[in-house]
Write a protein that holds these residues in place. Sequence first.
Motif, PDB file in Angstrom:
ATOM      1  N   ASN A   1       1.006  -1.192  -0.097  1.00  0.00           N
ATOM      2  CA  ASN A   1       0.143   0.072  -0.099  1.00  0.00           C
ATOM      3  C   ASN A   1       1.010   1.390   0.063  1.00  0.00           C
ATOM      4  OD1 ASN A   1      -2.780  -0.885   0.388  1.00  0.00           O
ATOM      5  ND2 ASN A   1      -1.793  -2.085   2.051  1.00  0.00           N
ATOM      6  N   GLU A   2       2.276   0.991   0.121  1.00  0.00           N
ATOM      7  CA  GLU A   2       3.165   2.225  -0.054  1.00  0.00           C
ATOM      8  C   GLU A   2       2.957   3.235   1.150  1.00  0.00           C
ATOM      9  OE1 GLU A   2       2.993   4.018  -3.757  1.00  0.00           O
ATOM     10  OE2 GLU A   2       3.557   2.283  -4.806  1.00  0.00           O
ATOM     11  N   TYR A   3       2.645   2.530   2.157  1.00  0.00           N
ATOM     12  CA  TYR A   3       2.393   3.378   3.520  1.00  0.00           C
ATOM     13  C   TYR A   3       4.223   3.851   4.096  1.00  0.00           C
ATOM     14  CZ  TYR A   3      -2.178   1.463   4.346  1.00  0.00           C
ATOM     15  OH  TYR A   3      -3.387   1.222   3.920  1.00  0.00           O
ATOM     16  N   LEU A   4       4.100   4.736   4.525  1.00  0.00           N
ATOM     17  CA  LEU A   4       5.406   5.461   5.116  1.00  0.00           C
ATOM     18  C   LEU A   4       5.503   4.581   6.292  1.00  0.00           C
ATOM     19  CD1 LEU A   4       7.434   7.748   5.474  1.00  0.00           C
ATOM     20  CD2 LEU A   4       5.930   8.836   6.773  1.00  0.00           C
ATOM     21  N   LEU A   5       4.461   4.443   7.097  1.00  0.00           N
ATOM     22  CA  LEU A   5       4.560   3.329   8.483  1.00  0.00           C
ATOM     23  C   LEU A   5       3.380   2.733   8.395  1.00  0.00           C
ATOM     24  CD1 LEU A   5       5.978   3.108  11.463  1.00  0.00           C
ATOM     25  CD2 LEU A   5       4.305   5.026  12.231  1.00  0.00           C
ATOM     26  N   TYR A   6       3.655   1.359   9.019  1.00  0.00           N
ATOM     27  CA  TYR A   6       2.456   0.483   9.345  1.00  0.00           C
ATOM     28  C   TYR A   6       2.609  -0.050  10.788  1.00  0.00           C
ATOM     29  CZ  TYR A   6      -1.465  -2.610   8.797  1.00  0.00           C
ATOM     30  OH  TYR A   6      -2.580  -3.162   8.825  1.00  0.00           O
ATOM     31  N   ALA A   7       1.581   0.479  11.658  1.00  0.00           N
ATOM     32  CA  ALA A   7       1.876   0.141  13.177  1.00  0.00           C
ATOM     33  C   ALA A   7       0.822  -0.903  13.443  1.00  0.00           C
ATOM     34  CB  ALA A   7       1.789   1.520  13.980  1.00  0.00           C
ATOM     35  N   LEU A   8       0.993  -1.488  14.549  1.00  0.00           N
ATOM     36  CA  LEU A   8      -0.162  -2.296  15.018  1.00  0.00           C
ATOM     37  C   LEU A   8       0.030  -2.244  16.531  1.00  0.00           C
ATOM     38  CD1 LEU A   8      -2.291  -4.498  15.181  1.00  0.00           C
ATOM     39  CD2 LEU A   8      -0.238  -6.278  15.131  1.00  0.00           C
ATOM     40  N   MET A   9      -1.032  -1.693  17.188  1.00  0.00           N
ATOM     41  CA  MET A   9      -0.987  -1.575  18.638  1.00  0.00           C
ATOM     42  C   MET A   9      -1.624  -2.722  19.121  1.00  0.00           C
ATOM     43  SD  MET A   9      -2.825   2.185  19.005  1.00  0.00           S
ATOM     44  CE  MET A   9      -2.943   2.266  20.507  1.00  0.00           C
ATOM     45  N   VAL A  10      -1.047  -3.649  20.055  1.00  0.00           N
ATOM     46  CA  VAL A  10      -1.457  -4.469  20.446  1.00  0.00           C
ATOM     47  C   VAL A  10      -1.804  -4.449  21.977  1.00  0.00           C
ATOM     48  CG1 VAL A  10      -0.958  -7.244  21.137  1.00  0.00           C
ATOM     49  CG2 VAL A  10      -0.027  -6.235  19.118  1.00  0.00           C
ATOM     50  N   THR A  11      -2.980  -3.978  22.353  1.00  0.00           N
ATOM     51  CA  THR A  11      -3.411  -3.506  23.402  1.00  0.00           C
ATOM     52  C   THR A  11      -3.941  -4.584  24.638  1.00  0.00           C
ATOM     53  OG1 THR A  11      -3.978  -1.542  22.204  1.00  0.00           O
ATOM     54  CG2 THR A  11      -4.915  -1.735  24.664  1.00  0.00           C
ATOM     55  N   ASP A  12      -3.374  -4.771  25.681  1.00  0.00           N
ATOM     56  CA  ASP A  12      -3.483  -5.699  26.793  1.00  0.00           C
ATOM     57  C   ASP A  12      -4.440  -4.933  27.676  1.00  0.00           C
ATOM     58  OD1 ASP A  12      -3.806  -7.262  29.011  1.00  0.00           O
ATOM     59  OD2 ASP A  12      -1.841  -7.794  29.032  1.00  0.00           O
ATOM     60  N   ILE A  13      -5.988  -5.356  27.583  1.00  0.00           N
ATOM     61  CA  ILE A  13      -6.907  -4.546  28.173  1.00  0.00           C
ATOM     62  C   ILE A  13      -6.914  -4.744  29.705  1.00  0.00           C
ATOM     63  CG2 ILE A  13      -8.545  -4.674  26.277  1.00  0.00           C
ATOM     64  CD1 ILE A  13     -10.183  -6.594  28.355  1.00  0.00           C
ATOM     65  N   LEU A  14      -6.185  -5.729  30.313  1.00  0.00           N
ATOM     66  CA  LEU A  14      -5.917  -5.991  31.829  1.00  0.00           C
ATOM     67  C   LEU A  14      -5.022  -5.256  32.369  1.00  0.00           C
ATOM     68  CD1 LEU A  14      -7.193  -9.776  32.386  1.00  0.00           C
ATOM     69  CD2 LEU A  14      -8.459  -7.684  32.333  1.00  0.00           C
ATOM     70  N   ALA A  15      -3.833  -5.076  31.559  1.00  0.00           N
ATOM     71  CA  ALA A  15      -2.385  -4.518  31.990  1.00  0.00           C
ATOM     72  C   ALA A  15      -2.911  -3.054  31.539  1.00  0.00           C
ATOM     73  CB  ALA A  15      -1.433  -5.137  31.134  1.00  0.00           C
ATOM     74  N   LYS A  16      -3.704  -2.572  30.766  1.00  0.00           N
ATOM     75  CA  LYS A  16      -3.942  -1.161  30.447  1.00  0.00           C
ATOM     76  C   LYS A  16      -2.703  -0.697  29.772  1.00  0.00           C
ATOM     77  CE  LYS A  16      -7.777  -0.729  33.677  1.00  0.00           C
ATOM     78  NZ  LYS A  16      -8.237  -0.253  34.663  1.00  0.00           N
ATOM     79  N   GLY A  17      -2.112  -1.372  28.627  1.00  0.00           N
ATOM     80  CA  GLY A  17      -1.083  -0.772  27.944  1.00  0.00           C
ATOM     81  C   GLY A  17      -1.076  -1.424  26.664  1.00  0.00           C
ATOM     82  N   THR A  18      -0.040  -1.057  25.787  1.00  0.00           N
ATOM     83  CA  THR A  18       0.152  -1.448  24.354  1.00  0.00           C
ATOM     84  C   THR A  18       1.592  -1.609  23.982  1.00  0.00           C
ATOM     85  OG1 THR A  18      -1.952  -0.055  23.538  1.00  0.00           O
ATOM     86  CG2 THR A  18      -0.045  -0.613  21.972  1.00  0.00           C
ATOM     87  N   ASP A  19       1.802  -2.863  23.222  1.00  0.00           N
ATOM     88  CA  ASP A  19       3.085  -3.117  22.602  1.00  0.00           C
ATOM     89  C   ASP A  19       2.713  -2.655  21.212  1.00  0.00           C
ATOM     90  OD1 ASP A  19       5.353  -4.032  22.292  1.00  0.00           O
ATOM     91  OD2 ASP A  19       4.791  -6.161  21.857  1.00  0.00           O
ATOM     92  N   LEU A  20       3.422  -1.466  20.563  1.00  0.00           N
ATOM     93  CA  LEU A  20       3.051  -1.138  19.450  1.00  0.00           C
ATOM     94  C   LEU A  20       4.334  -1.626  18.701  1.00  0.00           C
ATOM     95  CD1 LEU A  20       1.784   1.031  17.841  1.00  0.00           C
ATOM     96  CD2 LEU A  20       3.867   2.436  18.328  1.00  0.00           C
ATOM     97  N   LEU A  21       3.837  -2.383  17.572  1.00  0.00           N
ATOM     98  CA  LEU A  21       4.823  -3.052  16.548  1.00  0.00           C
ATOM     99  C   LEU A  21       4.903  -1.934  15.477  1.00  0.00           C
ATOM    100  CD1 LEU A  21       3.619  -6.666  16.572  1.00  0.00           C
ATOM    101  CD2 LEU A  21       5.151  -5.705  17.788  1.00  0.00           C
ATOM    102  N   ALA A  22       6.064  -1.758  14.759  1.00  0.00           N
ATOM    103  CA  ALA A  22       6.144  -0.823  13.660  1.00  0.00           C
ATOM    104  C   ALA A  22       7.124  -1.414  12.730  1.00  0.00           C
ATOM    105  CB  ALA A  22       6.783   0.672  14.288  1.00  0.00           C
ATOM    106  N   SER A  23       6.354  -1.070  11.466  1.00  0.00           N
ATOM    107  CA  SER A  23       7.422  -1.426  10.074  1.00  0.00           C
ATOM    108  C   SER A  23       7.173  -0.161   9.366  1.00  0.00           C
ATOM    109  CB  SER A  23       6.246  -2.286   9.358  1.00  0.00           C
ATOM    110  OG  SER A  23       6.704  -2.567   7.916  1.00  0.00           O
ATOM    111  N   GLY A  24       8.374   0.156   8.753  1.00  0.00           N
ATOM    112  CA  GLY A  24       8.846   1.398   7.899  1.00  0.00           C
ATOM    113  C   GLY A  24       9.394   2.377   8.752  1.00  0.00           C
ATOM    114  N   ASP A  25       9.074   3.775   8.593  1.00  0.00           N
ATOM    115  CA  ASP A  25       9.744   4.824   8.953  1.00  0.00           C
ATOM    116  C   ASP A  25       9.452   4.832  10.638  1.00  0.00           C
ATOM    117  OD1 ASP A  25      10.875   7.191   9.476  1.00  0.00           O
ATOM    118  OD2 ASP A  25       8.975   8.547   8.858  1.00  0.00           O
ATOM    119  N   ARG A  26      10.518   4.057  11.213  1.00  0.00           N
ATOM    120  CA  ARG A  26      10.444   3.955  12.749  1.00  0.00           C
ATOM    121  C   ARG A  26      10.625   5.361  13.345  1.00  0.00           C
ATOM    122  NH1 ARG A  26      12.692  -1.808  13.221  1.00  0.00           N
ATOM    123  NH2 ARG A  26      10.782  -2.911  12.067  1.00  0.00           N
TER     124      ARG A  26
END
Length: 185
Positions: free
Chosen positions: A133-158
């Motif tokens: 899709n020619e994105y500058l950045l693709y990110a995935l927020m893996v949000t743990d609802i019990l821990a109330k936080g996110t592990d952000l995965l990033a591809s591209g312009d970090r």
Amino acid sequence: FDPVGSTATLVVERFRINGMEPSPSTAKLLLGAVLSDTVILSSPTTTERDHAVVEYLERVLALDARQFGREMFESTSDFSHVPADDIVGRDAKEYDVGGGATVCIAQVETVGESLADRRDELLKAMDARRERNEYLLYALMVTDILAKGTDLLASGDRATIERAFDEQPADGHVNLPGIMSRKKQ
């Protein structure tokens, strides 16, 4: 337009304004919707009106809404048989960042670190989507609802991630305690 965490809150309020009570099955559906949209009332988008509706539905259904919400999220957060490409495409939103560049941020909600062992597989799927899709950045927020936080995965312009969070992604991810929402945070 009313600023509430869930449209289902507005529906329940309309029931009550008209002196009506939802049937048990409708009440359970509406409760599930409010708890889903507000991540069991912990999302920054949650309002006092959402809390009031959940309290009302708890009384109508004679159940513990938080327990119901935990069970609901636990049953829907098993990604063990879901292909990586499907996971990284869940709830994906595109954002134009100017100069013809676009970033895409997807989000999945989990209970615990159920996707931690699939990080490399998810990053490869994100790389493929970003390139396709020619994105500058693709990110995935893996949000743990019990821990109330996110592990952000990033591809591209970090560097974008580093500027936003003042932290360089290590091995394609950065831990973001307290971050639950793309909209508010």
